[in-house]
Design an enzyme around this catalytic site. Sequence first.
Site, PDB file in Angstrom:
ATOM      1  N   THR A 179      46.322 -12.481  38.312  1.00 54.30           N
ATOM      2  CA  THR A 179      44.962 -13.217  38.476  1.00 54.30           C
ATOM      3  C   THR A 179      44.057 -13.610  37.659  1.00 54.30           C
ATOM      4  O   THR A 179      44.418 -13.060  36.119  1.00 54.30           O
ATOM      5  CB  THR A 179      44.337 -11.972  39.387  1.00 54.30           C
ATOM      6  OG1 THR A 179      42.864 -12.211  39.419  1.00 54.30           O
ATOM      7  CG2 THR A 179      44.161 -10.697  38.449  1.00 54.30           C
ATOM      8  N   ASP A 180      43.203 -14.456  37.734  1.00 49.54           N
ATOM      9  CA  ASP A 180      42.308 -14.888  36.724  1.00 49.54           C
ATOM     10  C   ASP A 180      41.279 -13.751  36.165  1.00 49.54           C
ATOM     11  O   ASP A 180      40.628 -13.886  35.137  1.00 49.54           O
ATOM     12  CB  ASP A 180      41.513 -16.333  37.042  1.00 49.54           C
ATOM     13  CG  ASP A 180      40.670 -15.872  38.278  1.00 49.54           C
ATOM     14  OD1 ASP A 180      40.564 -14.954  39.026  1.00 49.54           O
ATOM     15  OD2 ASP A 180      39.870 -16.977  38.580  1.00 49.54           O
ATOM     16  N   GLU A 181      41.150 -12.934  36.945  1.00 44.20           N
ATOM     17  CA  GLU A 181      40.474 -11.741  36.869  1.00 44.20           C
ATOM     18  C   GLU A 181      40.667 -10.892  35.466  1.00 44.20           C
ATOM     19  O   GLU A 181      39.864 -10.332  34.837  1.00 44.20           O
ATOM     20  CB  GLU A 181      40.280 -10.651  37.858  1.00 44.20           C
ATOM     21  CG  GLU A 181      39.684 -11.143  39.032  1.00 44.20           C
ATOM     22  CD  GLU A 181      38.962 -10.200  39.869  1.00 44.20           C
ATOM     23  OE1 GLU A 181      38.891  -9.245  39.830  1.00 44.20           O
ATOM     24  OE2 GLU A 181      38.743 -10.497  41.073  1.00 44.20           O
ATOM     25  N   TYR A 183      40.626  -2.629  38.910  1.00 47.04           N
ATOM     26  CA  TYR A 183      41.608  -3.407  39.534  1.00 47.04           C
ATOM     27  C   TYR A 183      42.260  -4.519  38.402  1.00 47.04           C
ATOM     28  O   TYR A 183      43.485  -4.623  38.177  1.00 47.04           O
ATOM     29  CB  TYR A 183      41.155  -4.409  40.718  1.00 47.04           C
ATOM     30  CG  TYR A 183      42.147  -5.848  40.988  1.00 47.04           C
ATOM     31  CD1 TYR A 183      43.320  -5.438  41.709  1.00 47.04           C
ATOM     32  CD2 TYR A 183      41.367  -7.053  40.805  1.00 47.04           C
ATOM     33  CE1 TYR A 183      43.894  -6.622  41.779  1.00 47.04           C
ATOM     34  CE2 TYR A 183      41.985  -7.984  40.954  1.00 47.04           C
ATOM     35  CZ  TYR A 183      43.388  -7.934  41.653  1.00 47.04           C
ATOM     36  OH  TYR A 183      44.297  -9.274  41.761  1.00 47.04           O
ATOM     37  N   LYS A 194      45.870  -5.056  36.784  1.00 46.16           N
ATOM     38  CA  LYS A 194      46.577  -6.421  36.657  1.00 46.16           C
ATOM     39  C   LYS A 194      46.933  -6.830  35.286  1.00 46.16           C
ATOM     40  O   LYS A 194      48.222  -7.263  35.020  1.00 46.16           O
ATOM     41  CB  LYS A 194      46.153  -7.398  37.370  1.00 46.16           C
ATOM     42  CG  LYS A 194      45.695  -7.287  39.132  1.00 46.16           C
ATOM     43  CD  LYS A 194      47.278  -7.264  39.853  1.00 46.16           C
ATOM     44  CE  LYS A 194      47.701  -8.532  39.785  1.00 46.16           C
ATOM     45  NZ  LYS A 194      49.061  -8.458  40.846  1.00 46.16           N
TER      46      LYS A 194
HETATM   47  P1  NAD Z   1      46.780  -7.994  49.942  1.00 52.24           P
HETATM   48  O1  NAD Z   1      45.962  -6.870  49.574  1.00 52.24           O
HETATM   49  O2  NAD Z   1      46.334  -8.942  51.218  1.00 52.24           O
HETATM   50  O3  NAD Z   1      48.306  -7.516  50.300  1.00 52.24           O
HETATM   51  C1  NAD Z   1      49.083  -6.515  49.199  1.00 52.24           C
HETATM   52  C2  NAD Z   1      50.500  -6.345  49.940  1.00 52.24           C
HETATM   53  O4  NAD Z   1      51.174  -5.459  48.969  1.00 52.24           O
HETATM   54  C3  NAD Z   1      50.008  -5.602  51.257  1.00 52.24           C
HETATM   55  O5  NAD Z   1      51.130  -6.031  52.391  1.00 52.24           O
HETATM   56  C4  NAD Z   1      50.429  -4.414  50.916  1.00 52.24           C
HETATM   57  O6  NAD Z   1      51.020  -3.212  51.951  1.00 52.24           O
HETATM   58  C5  NAD Z   1      51.573  -4.340  49.889  1.00 52.24           C
HETATM   59  N1  NAD Z   1      51.577  -3.084  48.776  1.00 52.24           N
HETATM   60  C6  NAD Z   1      50.462  -2.627  48.288  1.00 52.24           C
HETATM   61  N2  NAD Z   1      51.122  -1.393  47.577  1.00 52.24           N
HETATM   62  C7  NAD Z   1      52.342  -1.574  47.906  1.00 52.24           C
HETATM   63  C8  NAD Z   1      53.322  -0.761  47.382  1.00 52.24           C
HETATM   64  N3  NAD Z   1      53.114   0.153  46.357  1.00 52.24           N
HETATM   65  N4  NAD Z   1      54.761  -1.103  47.614  1.00 52.24           N
HETATM   66  C9  NAD Z   1      54.930  -2.012  48.377  1.00 52.24           C
HETATM   67  N5  NAD Z   1      54.156  -2.914  48.924  1.00 52.24           N
HETATM   68  C10 NAD Z   1      52.654  -2.784  48.711  1.00 52.24           C
HETATM   69  O7  NAD Z   1      47.045  -9.097  48.684  1.00 52.24           O
HETATM   70  P2  NAD Z   1      46.839 -10.428  48.410  1.00 52.24           P
HETATM   71  O8  NAD Z   1      45.632 -10.877  48.406  1.00 52.24           O
HETATM   72  O9  NAD Z   1      48.047 -11.265  49.375  1.00 52.24           O
HETATM   73  O10 NAD Z   1      47.517 -10.707  46.990  1.00 52.24           O
HETATM   74  C11 NAD Z   1      48.790 -10.863  46.668  1.00 52.24           C
HETATM   75  C12 NAD Z   1      48.981 -10.843  44.951  1.00 52.24           C
HETATM   76  O11 NAD Z   1      48.019 -11.938  44.642  1.00 52.24           O
HETATM   77  C13 NAD Z   1      48.593  -9.593  44.209  1.00 52.24           C
HETATM   78  O12 NAD Z   1      49.341  -9.153  43.371  1.00 52.24           O
HETATM   79  C14 NAD Z   1      47.050  -9.808  43.984  1.00 52.24           C
HETATM   80  O13 NAD Z   1      46.597  -9.394  42.600  1.00 52.24           O
HETATM   81  C15 NAD Z   1      47.363 -11.197  43.470  1.00 52.24           C
HETATM   82  N6  NAD Z   1      46.050 -12.344  43.545  1.00 52.24           N
HETATM   83  C16 NAD Z   1      45.561 -12.329  44.997  1.00 52.24           C
HETATM   84  C17 NAD Z   1      44.376 -13.240  44.672  1.00 52.24           C
HETATM   85  C18 NAD Z   1      43.487 -13.339  45.990  1.00 52.24           C
HETATM   86  O14 NAD Z   1      42.321 -13.864  46.103  1.00 52.24           O
HETATM   87  N7  NAD Z   1      43.788 -12.594  47.313  1.00 52.24           N
HETATM   88  C19 NAD Z   1      44.116 -13.822  43.746  1.00 52.24           C
HETATM   89  C20 NAD Z   1      44.779 -13.898  42.500  1.00 52.24           C
HETATM   90  C21 NAD Z   1      45.808 -13.103  42.631  1.00 52.24           C
HETATM   91  O1  DAU Z   2      39.791 -14.081  41.282  1.00 51.38           O
HETATM   92  C1  DAU Z   2      40.882 -13.635  41.998  1.00 51.38           C
HETATM   93  C2  DAU Z   2      40.666 -12.164  42.558  1.00 51.38           C
HETATM   94  O2  DAU Z   2      39.913 -12.869  43.461  1.00 51.38           O
HETATM   95  C3  DAU Z   2      41.842 -11.451  43.188  1.00 51.38           C
HETATM   96  O3  DAU Z   2      42.610 -11.168  41.992  1.00 51.38           O
HETATM   97  C4  DAU Z   2      41.580 -10.413  43.734  1.00 51.38           C
HETATM   98  O4  DAU Z   2      42.602  -9.778  44.385  1.00 51.38           O
HETATM   99  C5  DAU Z   2      40.572 -10.919  44.718  1.00 51.38           C
HETATM  100  O5  DAU Z   2      40.049  -9.680  45.739  1.00 51.38           O
HETATM  101  C6  DAU Z   2      39.370 -11.475  44.603  1.00 51.38           C
HETATM  102  O6  DAU Z   2      38.295 -10.576  43.665  1.00 51.38           O
HETATM  103  P1  DAU Z   2      37.104 -11.061  43.972  1.00 51.38           P
HETATM  104  O7  DAU Z   2      36.113  -9.692  43.601  1.00 51.38           O
HETATM  105  O8  DAU Z   2      36.491 -12.107  43.245  1.00 51.38           O
HETATM  106  O9  DAU Z   2      36.879 -10.978  45.449  1.00 51.38           O
HETATM  107  P2  DAU Z   2      35.611 -10.634  46.585  1.00 51.38           P
HETATM  108  O10 DAU Z   2      36.169 -11.540  47.915  1.00 51.38           O
HETATM  109  O11 DAU Z   2      35.792  -9.153  46.759  1.00 51.38           O
HETATM  110  O12 DAU Z   2      34.285 -11.211  46.224  1.00 51.38           O
HETATM  111  C7  DAU Z   2      34.366 -12.722  45.750  1.00 51.38           C
HETATM  112  C8  DAU Z   2      32.754 -12.689  45.307  1.00 51.38           C
HETATM  113  O13 DAU Z   2      31.728 -12.269  46.372  1.00 51.38           O
HETATM  114  C9  DAU Z   2      32.426 -11.780  44.216  1.00 51.38           C
HETATM  115  O14 DAU Z   2      31.387 -12.274  43.230  1.00 51.38           O
HETATM  116  C10 DAU Z   2      31.839 -10.599  44.680  1.00 51.38           C
HETATM  117  C11 DAU Z   2      31.020 -11.382  45.939  1.00 51.38           C
HETATM  118  N1  DAU Z   2      30.949 -10.490  47.360  1.00 51.38           N
HETATM  119  C12 DAU Z   2      31.958  -9.766  47.632  1.00 51.38           C
HETATM  120  C13 DAU Z   2      31.744  -8.955  48.824  1.00 51.38           C
HETATM  121  C14 DAU Z   2      33.216  -8.248  49.383  1.00 51.38           C
HETATM  122  C15 DAU Z   2      29.777 -10.238  48.044  1.00 51.38           C
HETATM  123  O15 DAU Z   2      28.772 -11.009  47.577  1.00 51.38           O
HETATM  124  N2  DAU Z   2      29.657  -9.428  49.156  1.00 51.38           N
HETATM  125  C16 DAU Z   2      30.657  -8.815  49.752  1.00 51.38           C
HETATM  126  O16 DAU Z   2      30.629  -8.145  50.619  1.00 51.38           O
END
Ligand code: NAD
Ligand code: DAU
Length: 335
Positions: free
Chosen positions: A123-125, A150, A154
Site C-alpha cells: 500500500t501507499d500508506e 495497519y 504493511k
Molecule cells: P480485504 O480485507 O477485502 O480482504 C483480505 C482477505 O484476506 C480476506 O479474504 C481475508 O479472509 C483474508 N485473510 C485475512 N487474514 C488472513 C490470514 N491470516 N490467512 C489467510 N487469509 C487471510 O482486503 P483487500 O482490500 O482486498 O486488500 C488486499 C491486499 O491489498 C492487502 O494486502 C492490502 O493491504 C492491499 N491493499 C489494499 C488496498 C485497498 O484499497 N483495499 C490498497 C492498497 C493495498
Molecule cells: O491507501 C491505500 C489504503 O486504502 C489501503 O492500504 C487500505 O487497506 C485501505 O483500507 C485504504 O485505507 P484508508 O484508510 O485510506 O481507507 P478508508 O476507506 O478507511 O478511508 C478513506 C478515507 O475516508 C480516509 O481519509 C478516511 C475517510 N473516512 C473513512 C471512513 C471509513 C471517512 O471520512 N469516513 C468513514 O466512515
Amino acid sequence: MKILVTGGAGFIGSNFILYWMKNHPDDKIVNLDKLTYAGNLENLKEVEHNPNYTFIHGDICDTEVVEKAMQEVDTVVHFAAETHVDRSILQAAPFVMTNVVGTQVLLESALKNNVKRFHHVSTDEVFGSLNLDDPNKFNERTNYSPRSPYSASKAASDHLVRAYNITYGLPITITNCSNNFGPYQFVEKIIPLAITNVLEGQKIPIYGDGLYVRDWLYVEDHCRAIELVLQKGKIGNTYSVGGLTEDINNLTVAKKILRILGKSEDMIEFVKDRPGHDRRYAVDWSKIKNELGWQPLHNFDKWLEETINWYKINQEWWKRVKSGEYKDYYKKQYG
Ligand code: NAD
Ligand code: DAU
C-alpha cells in the site's frame, strides 16, 4: 502458470482471480484464505467449479497449510492481510500476526519450494502522510514513515519481502498502490460505505473536516497492473500504482456519489475524526507507466459511476454483508 493467491476471497484478491481466470484460462489458481469477516466465497461463484481453481481454507500463519498450498506453485500473489485502518486502531494484534508473521511464513515456504516469483501487494500508506500543499507525491524512492498499526504492519511486511530477495535471492516484486474501489469491496471502506448507506437512506459519515485526500484506483486497473508486473516487471523492483493525477478530497468524493444517486448534500454527516488520520496520499505512477506501459483505462468519474451501478444491482450481496458481524463493528465505530 500455477499461481498461489493468498486472500483471494477478499475484495482485490477475488477481483484478481476472476480477472486472471478470464484472461489466462489455462493457468491454475490456488486460493488460500482464512475467511475472516472480510473473506467472502460468494465473490468467486463464477469460478468455483472450474477445474483450474482450488480453494484452501487456511491461515497464512500456519506453516503446514502454507506448505501444502505452495506445492507445485511457480508464482505467489500475496493479498492476504488485515486491511482496515480503523480496525487496526481498535485492535492492532491481528494486523501484526497476519501482515507480518503470515508474510514471513509465506516467504520461507516460497524460498523452500523455489517459486519463480513472489509478488507482494502493498500500500501507499507505508509512506505516511503528505501535507495538502506538498508538491511531492509518493514514489518508489520515498522513505517509509507509517503512522497507523495497519500501515506499520504493511511496512514491516515490505521490508521482509525485500530482505528475502537481498539475503536469500528470492525473486520478488512489490506494488505499493493507492485506495482501490469497485465491485465486491467490503462495506467498511469509505466508497462502498457511502454508496450503500445512501441506498439505505442513511447518511455518509465523514471524518473531521472531510478535506483528507486519497488517490483512487479502480480495482480492475489494479489487477492489470499486477498482471504487467508479473509479466514484465524487474525482479527485486517496486512499482507505485495510483489512479489519479489530481487531488480529490473525501468531501468531493461524497458529493459526487450523492450527485450520481440524485440525493442532497444534507446526506453528509461530519463525525469524530480518526486518530492519527493521514492528511493526504498522492501517488506518482510514472515508473509503471513508462516501464511497463500501464495506465488506468478510465477516469475516476467513469469508474465511480460503474461502481455505483454495481452496488445498485448487487444489493443482495452487500445487504448480506451488512447484516453480519459488520453491524456490531458499525455500532462500535460510529456510535
Ligand atoms: P480485504 O480485507 O477485502 O480482504 C483480505 C482477505 O484476506 C480476506 O479474504 C481475508 O479472509 C483474508 N485473510 C485475512 N487474514 C488472513 C490470514 N491470516 N490467512 C489467510 N487469509 C487471510 O482486503 P483487500 O482490500 O482486498 O486488500 C488486499 C491486499 O491489498 C492487502 O494486502 C492490502 O493491504 C492491499 N491493499 C489494499 C488496498 C485497498 O484499497 N483495499 C490498497 C492498497 C493495498
Ligand atoms: O491507501 C491505500 C489504503 O486504502 C489501503 O492500504 C487500505 O487497506 C485501505 O483500507 C485504504 O485505507 P484508508 O484508510 O485510506 O481507507 P478508508 O476507506 O478507511 O478511508 C478513506 C478515507 O475516508 C480516509 O481519509 C478516511 C475517510 N473516512 C473513512 C471512513 C471509513 C471517512 O471520512 N469516513 C468513514 O466512515
